[in-house]
Design an enzyme around this catalytic site. Sequence first.
Site, PDB file in Angstrom:
ATOM      1  N   ASN A   5      29.554  -5.038 -13.307  1.00 44.50           N
ATOM      2  CA  ASN A   5      30.328  -6.309 -12.808  1.00 44.50           C
ATOM      3  C   ASN A   5      29.364  -7.473 -13.079  1.00 44.50           C
ATOM      4  OD1 ASN A   5      29.006  -4.639 -10.910  1.00 44.50           O
ATOM      5  ND2 ASN A   5      29.129  -6.530  -9.834  1.00 44.50           N
ATOM      6  N   CYS A  53      29.381 -10.675  -4.580  1.00 43.79           N
ATOM      7  CA  CYS A  53      29.294 -10.140  -3.202  1.00 43.79           C
ATOM      8  C   CYS A  53      27.828 -10.236  -2.795  1.00 43.79           C
ATOM      9  CB  CYS A  53      29.583  -8.476  -3.324  1.00 43.79           C
ATOM     10  SG  CYS A  53      30.702  -8.131  -4.581  1.00 43.79           S
TER      11      CYS A  53
HETATM   12  C1  LIG Z   1      34.786  -5.773  -7.733  1.00 41.83           C
HETATM   13  C2  LIG Z   1      34.378  -4.327  -7.851  1.00 41.83           C
HETATM   14  C3  LIG Z   1      34.249  -3.597  -6.832  1.00 41.83           C
HETATM   15  C4  LIG Z   1      34.827  -3.637  -5.476  1.00 41.83           C
HETATM   16  O1  LIG Z   1      36.419  -3.753  -5.573  1.00 41.83           O
HETATM   17  P1  LIG Z   1      37.209  -4.124  -4.487  1.00 41.83           P
HETATM   18  O2  LIG Z   1      38.604  -3.698  -4.965  1.00 41.83           O
HETATM   19  O3  LIG Z   1      37.102  -5.679  -4.407  1.00 41.83           O
HETATM   20  O4  LIG Z   1      36.774  -3.358  -3.160  1.00 41.83           O
HETATM   21  C5  LIG Z   1      33.528  -2.243  -7.006  1.00 41.83           C
HETATM   22  N1  LIG Z   1      32.877  -1.923  -8.282  1.00 41.83           N
HETATM   23  C6  LIG Z   1      33.047  -2.935  -9.096  1.00 41.83           C
HETATM   24  C7  LIG Z   1      32.114  -2.587 -10.516  1.00 41.83           C
HETATM   25  C8  LIG Z   1      33.571  -4.115  -8.905  1.00 41.83           C
HETATM   26  O5  LIG Z   1      33.531  -4.962 -10.010  1.00 41.83           O
END
Ligand SMILES: *Cc1c(COP(=O)(O)O)cnc(C)c1O
Length: 391
Positions: free
Chosen positions: A156, A331
Amino acid sequence: MESSQRPVYLDCHATTPVDPQVMAAMLPYFTEMFGNPASVSHQYGWEADAAIQQARASLAAAINATPEEIIFTSGATEANNLVVKGVAEAYVSRGKHIITVETEHNAVLDPCRYLRSLGFDITFLPVQPDGLIDLFDLENALRPDTILVSVMTANNEIGVIQPIAEIGALCHHRGILFHTDAAQAIGKVPLDVAAMHIDLMSLTAHKIYGPKGIGALYVRRRNPRVQLAPQLHGGGHEKGMRSGTLYTPQIVGLAAAVELAIAEMPTETARLTQMRDRLWQALSELGGVHLNGHPTQRLCGNLNLSLEGVDGQALLIALQSVMAVSSGSACTSSKAAPSHVLKALGRSHELAYASIRFGIGRFNTDADIDLAIAHVTQTVQALRQSASLLA
Ligand SMILES: *Cc1c(COP(=O)(O)O)cnc(C)c1O
């Protein structure tokens, strides 16, 4: 400055807007077809159940799974928690060793740390300077008591795409369960749970123009049949693995978002790659710019840079009225600590702080890239000039 205009959104790894087509698919299920899909005695329940069945089948087809292998969750965080804790609890008699990677999302790392506090043994694999894991490192880390390997498909922060099929083959060869967090990958790269030897896969809707608060977990049912200890107990929904009334509009939205992203994947990949490469080309002319993550094994809309001689926080503040970008991940960026992903690449403290992440997506245009090039160039030059005056 342009006060009537909102900043250009270039933070598509944090979240994305709901596509109007997805919204249109969801709307009837809020007001008209609002039934509980578990109500078997009337039309309201049947309508909702039919929509859920259709969404489940569509999502399964998108990853080459069967409908029974899809468990709906509130998102990828919950899916990751269900995998890590659910596998640990179900397979503890077989072993207490889990392997993951230093660059994983906190929704995998934190459940692993929690398990470590309960006496499990966790290996956090390092990555190479380009963000890819070394398959020999993984092979050497596998042990007879290893019960789970969890490696994300696409990162991410730096967009790096791991060699999932090879990792899956390594794990399956030894009979070890393989999980991948594909929150950033679904709809952007082809995913096939059979060909890639994936046992468990976490998905979410809001990174691909679907609603927030909905996701899914793929759980393999044959060769092997994966056991999961539920983390939410209740009415026994989703084969007992995840209780709670199914959220029909969100589930319809998740399936619609995945269908749309997959349909547009070939054209969008070409378009976003072209825009991303143009941005990289222009910004690299500033000099002292480092690309974070592998140059080609990465998501098409991702550009993550470290800029020498620039304070990352000052850069974001200077840009925020014009464009929405981030440093580190959304986050964790409220914390003052530099990104754990950039540190895992071996970036110095300074370069890890001086980073900027662009997430280019469906609703961005060439004009957005022009604006980003102009403003980032101007701002970086000004910040470097004032830093050199102070020095
Ligand atoms: C955004 C993200 C998450 C969290 O997902 P949510 O649906 O917001 O809980 C987990 N892993 C990765 C790689 C992400 O990009």
